[in-house]
Write an enzyme that holds these catalytic residues in place. Sequence first.
Site, PDB file in Angstrom:
ATOM      1  N   GLN A  83       2.348 -15.960 -54.183  1.00 14.59           N
ATOM      2  CA  GLN A  83       2.935 -15.959 -55.519  1.00 14.59           C
ATOM      3  C   GLN A  83       3.732 -14.683 -55.723  1.00 14.59           C
ATOM      4  O   GLN A  83       3.742 -13.797 -54.859  1.00 14.59           O
ATOM      5  CB  GLN A  83       1.847 -16.125 -56.585  1.00 14.59           C
ATOM      6  CG  GLN A  83       1.204 -17.508 -56.541  1.00 14.59           C
ATOM      7  CD  GLN A  83       0.131 -17.719 -57.591  1.00 14.59           C
ATOM      8  OE1 GLN A  83      -0.402 -16.779 -58.170  1.00 14.59           O
ATOM      9  NE2 GLN A  83      -0.203 -18.986 -57.825  1.00 14.59           N
ATOM     10  N   SER A  91      -6.276 -21.703 -54.681  1.00 13.48           N
ATOM     11  CA  SER A  91      -5.710 -22.334 -55.884  1.00 13.48           C
ATOM     12  C   SER A  91      -5.938 -23.817 -55.748  1.00 13.48           C
ATOM     13  O   SER A  91      -5.591 -24.410 -54.718  1.00 13.48           O
ATOM     14  CB  SER A  91      -4.212 -22.030 -56.013  1.00 13.48           C
ATOM     15  OG  SER A  91      -3.583 -22.966 -56.883  1.00 13.48           O
ATOM     16  N   GLY A  92      -6.490 -24.437 -56.785  1.00 13.06           N
ATOM     17  CA  GLY A  92      -6.767 -25.862 -56.719  1.00 13.06           C
ATOM     18  C   GLY A  92      -5.513 -26.700 -56.668  1.00 13.06           C
ATOM     19  O   GLY A  92      -5.384 -27.608 -55.830  1.00 13.06           O
ATOM     20  N   SER A  93      -4.537 -26.415 -57.548  1.00 14.94           N
ATOM     21  CA  SER A  93      -3.306 -27.212 -57.546  1.00 14.94           C
ATOM     22  C   SER A  93      -2.550 -27.032 -56.236  1.00 14.94           C
ATOM     23  O   SER A  93      -2.020 -27.990 -55.667  1.00 14.94           O
ATOM     24  CB  SER A  93      -2.421 -26.836 -58.744  1.00 14.94           C
ATOM     25  OG  SER A  93      -1.949 -25.517 -58.643  1.00 14.94           O
ATOM     26  N   ASP A 249       0.657 -21.804 -66.110  1.00 15.38           N
ATOM     27  CA  ASP A 249       0.422 -22.851 -65.122  1.00 15.38           C
ATOM     28  C   ASP A 249       0.723 -24.199 -65.760  1.00 15.38           C
ATOM     29  O   ASP A 249       0.252 -24.503 -66.850  1.00 15.38           O
ATOM     30  CB  ASP A 249      -1.032 -22.778 -64.669  1.00 15.38           C
ATOM     31  CG  ASP A 249      -1.325 -23.590 -63.421  1.00 15.38           C
ATOM     32  OD1 ASP A 249      -0.601 -24.570 -63.159  1.00 15.38           O
ATOM     33  OD2 ASP A 249      -2.301 -23.258 -62.714  1.00 15.38           O
ATOM     34  N   CYS A 253      -5.168 -26.348 -63.579  1.00 14.14           N
ATOM     35  CA  CYS A 253      -5.700 -25.190 -62.839  1.00 14.14           C
ATOM     36  C   CYS A 253      -7.071 -25.489 -62.232  1.00 14.14           C
ATOM     37  O   CYS A 253      -8.081 -25.506 -62.939  1.00 14.14           O
ATOM     38  CB  CYS A 253      -5.762 -23.963 -63.724  1.00 14.14           C
ATOM     39  SG  CYS A 253      -6.095 -22.455 -62.783  1.00 14.14           S
ATOM     40  N   THR A 255      -8.909 -23.758 -59.738  1.00 14.24           N
ATOM     41  CA  THR A 255      -9.850 -22.645 -59.651  1.00 14.24           C
ATOM     42  C   THR A 255     -10.285 -22.199 -61.048  1.00 14.24           C
ATOM     43  O   THR A 255     -11.432 -21.796 -61.250  1.00 14.24           O
ATOM     44  CB  THR A 255      -9.237 -21.463 -58.878  1.00 14.24           C
ATOM     45  OG1 THR A 255      -7.918 -21.184 -59.383  1.00 14.24           O
ATOM     46  CG2 THR A 255      -9.146 -21.780 -57.394  1.00 14.24           C
TER      47      THR A 255
END
Length: 344
Positions: A83, A91-93, A249, A253, A255
């Site tokens: 990032q 990061s989940g997404s 975001d 999200c 996480t």
Amino acid sequence: MNWDRSLDLLLVHCQGEIGKVIVGGAPEISGATMLDKMNYINTVDDSLRRFVTFEPRASVAMSVNLVVAPTRPGADAGFIVLQADRAHPMSGSNCICVVTALLEGGRVAMREPETIVRLDTPAGLIVARAICREGRCLSVSLDNVPSFAEALDRVIETPRWGRIKADIAFGGVYYAIVDVDQIGVEIAPANARYLAEAGIELKSLLADQVAVRHPQLTGVDEIAYVMFRGSEPDGAVRTCTTLKPGRVDRSPCGTGSSANLATLFARNQVSAGDRRVSRSIIGGEFIAEAIGETEVCGRPALLPRITGRGWIYGREQLRLSNDDPFRNGFALSDSWGPRVDQLG
């Protein structure tokens, strides 16, 4: 034109949050583990991160995922989230974007109706279960790393809002979770700019007032994001995670939803088998489920499962040129916000 030195990327979004995936051309990253590789990017050489996350090759509202060979036995691939501020452990997404890219792009064999993909990340091993049909990933469920609350209702002194309370929790990265009514607005698209700037202001204040250090993950020692939390009439949790230099975001999200689930667990409001809907600022949804309980160095922790979906919308090739005057990228406050100088 010589394209011998180039990066190949698949363009993917998860519930509106862009998570590009580098699938070819990336240099080797030093380190025996994924955590070592992340720390190498953050402390030794961040040129690749800057190249793919700053203008003129990128925009503020996106991440880029570096896919590498795994370092853990039995893993199918490794990845690191890049990032604008730094490399992050999970990061989940972005994880959903990576699974979608690996399967629909053919790098990992797809099996219908379900394919299991094991991902080596700096935060730990993530087991993903993708529901597949006719060559597409219809949903991805992530068995995330153990998540736990570090502190509940931690008082933060702020010049704009007085004393506010935040839950500090780990869900793959550290979060400060703030009930949004404390700053006097709702989580809604019209308030995105205000929420973004408020979150980055709070992150700066938290850095001076709250210290965190993961007991097992070297280098995971900062509150990465401030997530605002609201409630919906149907019982869903409305989320708004804020990221440097000042944006929100687009996804619910993963996480952050894991960290929030851990705070509910710490308050005895959820237990194994319970699930919650996390809804983003633009209405996208994840399912956050508690699938078990465990401990992290003696502290109670939750095993979260996050379910969502990603979409591949294109591909991209970036040329690497030594004579490019903007090889290291740039960011301007007209689109990146007034706190662009806080970027690394």
